[in-house]
Design an enzyme around this catalytic site. Structure first.
Site, PDB file in Angstrom:
ATOM      1  CD  GLN A 127      21.788   9.901 -21.063  1.00 30.21           C
ATOM      2  OE1 GLN A 127      21.838   9.336 -19.987  1.00 30.21           O
ATOM      3  NE2 GLN A 127      22.834  10.025 -21.871  1.00 30.21           N
TER       4      GLN A 127
ATOM      5  CB  CYS B 186      27.182  12.787 -22.041  1.00 33.86           C
ATOM      6  SG  CYS B 186      25.387  12.621 -21.900  1.00 33.86           S
ATOM      7  CG  LEU B 187      26.154   6.712 -23.251  1.00 37.05           C
ATOM      8  CD1 LEU B 187      25.239   5.602 -22.744  1.00 37.05           C
ATOM      9  CD2 LEU B 187      27.288   6.157 -24.091  1.00 37.05           C
TER      10      LEU B 187
ATOM     11  CG  HIS C 176      21.276  13.063 -18.259  1.00 33.58           C
ATOM     12  ND1 HIS C 176      21.305  13.809 -19.416  1.00 33.58           N
ATOM     13  CD2 HIS C 176      22.427  12.347 -18.253  1.00 33.58           C
ATOM     14  CE1 HIS C 176      22.414  13.554 -20.085  1.00 33.58           C
ATOM     15  NE2 HIS C 176      23.120  12.667 -19.389  1.00 33.58           N
TER      16      HIS C 176
ATOM     17  CG  HIS D 296      26.688  12.277 -16.007  1.00 39.79           C
ATOM     18  ND1 HIS D 296      27.642  12.983 -16.701  1.00 39.79           N
ATOM     19  CD2 HIS D 296      25.826  11.804 -16.934  1.00 39.79           C
ATOM     20  CE1 HIS D 296      27.354  12.945 -18.010  1.00 39.79           C
ATOM     21  NE2 HIS D 296      26.256  12.232 -18.164  1.00 39.79           N
ATOM     22  CD  GLU D 297      23.511   8.709 -16.183  1.00 40.80           C
ATOM     23  OE1 GLU D 297      22.536   9.096 -16.871  1.00 40.80           O
ATOM     24  OE2 GLU D 297      24.645   8.557 -16.673  1.00 40.80           O
TER      25      GLU D 297
ATOM     26  N   GLY E  84      26.188   4.722 -17.218  1.00 44.53           N
ATOM     27  CA  GLY E  84      24.915   5.214 -16.728  1.00 44.53           C
ATOM     28  C   GLY E  84      24.035   5.647 -17.887  1.00 44.53           C
TER      29      GLY E  84
END
Length: 185
Positions: free
Chosen positions: A50, A107-108, A153, A149-150, A45
């Site tokens: 991000q 997480c990226l 963000h 999760h997304e 994701g």
């Protein structure tokens, strides 16, 4: 085009993003770039903040693991995962089931850190699409976790915010180091 992924410490990761009010060529191009960036980074994701964009937009793709869910309903009908992957959505609204489950998350934008996060097991997500339609997705497993999760963000919330106090304390120095690396970059 692969976009740079902003890292822990960047202020855009802590703000509630603006709603998407218009779908235009620029937004469609951004979605393509986000998908390419997510795949390149081996993620499941990616949210617009991000990549430094203050918009309520995210992409999710868990099709690599068709067993990652036990059910999927789209607009009230049983569906298979491939029919909605990659999942692209704007301005999401989520409803949660009662039961919670712990699962490993990373997480990226927080490289090198993974931890067990308790989240609702089931989610009902109302997900406006770029073409003006809306998908109502009911699911569990990795897809439910990735959508949550997304969406976090888009609200300026990171998975580390959802950790138990003891885990946060244990992780504090690693997070400080990541924030310092961002400031020095």
């Amino acid at each position: 085009m692969i976009l740079p992924i902003v890292q822990y410490g960047h202020p855009v990761l802590r703000q509630r993003c603006k709603p998407v009010t218009e779908v235009n060529d620029e937004l469609v191009e951004l979605v393509g770039d986000m998908l390419e960036t997510m795949v390149d980074a081996n993620g499941v994701g990616l949210a617009a903040p991000q990549v430094g964009v203050d918009l309520r937009l995210a992409v999710v793709d868990v099709s690599h693991d068709p067993e990652c869910i036990s059910y999927l309903r789209v607009n009230g009908e049983d569906a298979d995962l491939e029919s909605i992957m990659p999942l692209i959505f704007i301005n999401p609204e989520l409803e949660f089931g009662e039961e919670k489950e712990a699962g490993a998350e990373g997480c990226l934008s927080i490289r090198g850190i993974r931890a067990e996060v308790r989240r609702p097991l089931d989610v009902k997500a109302t997900l406006p699409q770029l073409d003006g339609t809306t998908l109502v997705v009911e699911t569990d497993g990795l897809l439910a976790r990735a959508i949550q999760h997304e969406t976090d963000h888009l609200n300026g919330v990171l998975f580390t915010d959802r950790l138990p106090a003891a885990t946060k304390v244990a992780m504090r120095n690693r997070l400080k180091k990541l924030a310092q690396e961002f400031e020095n970059s």
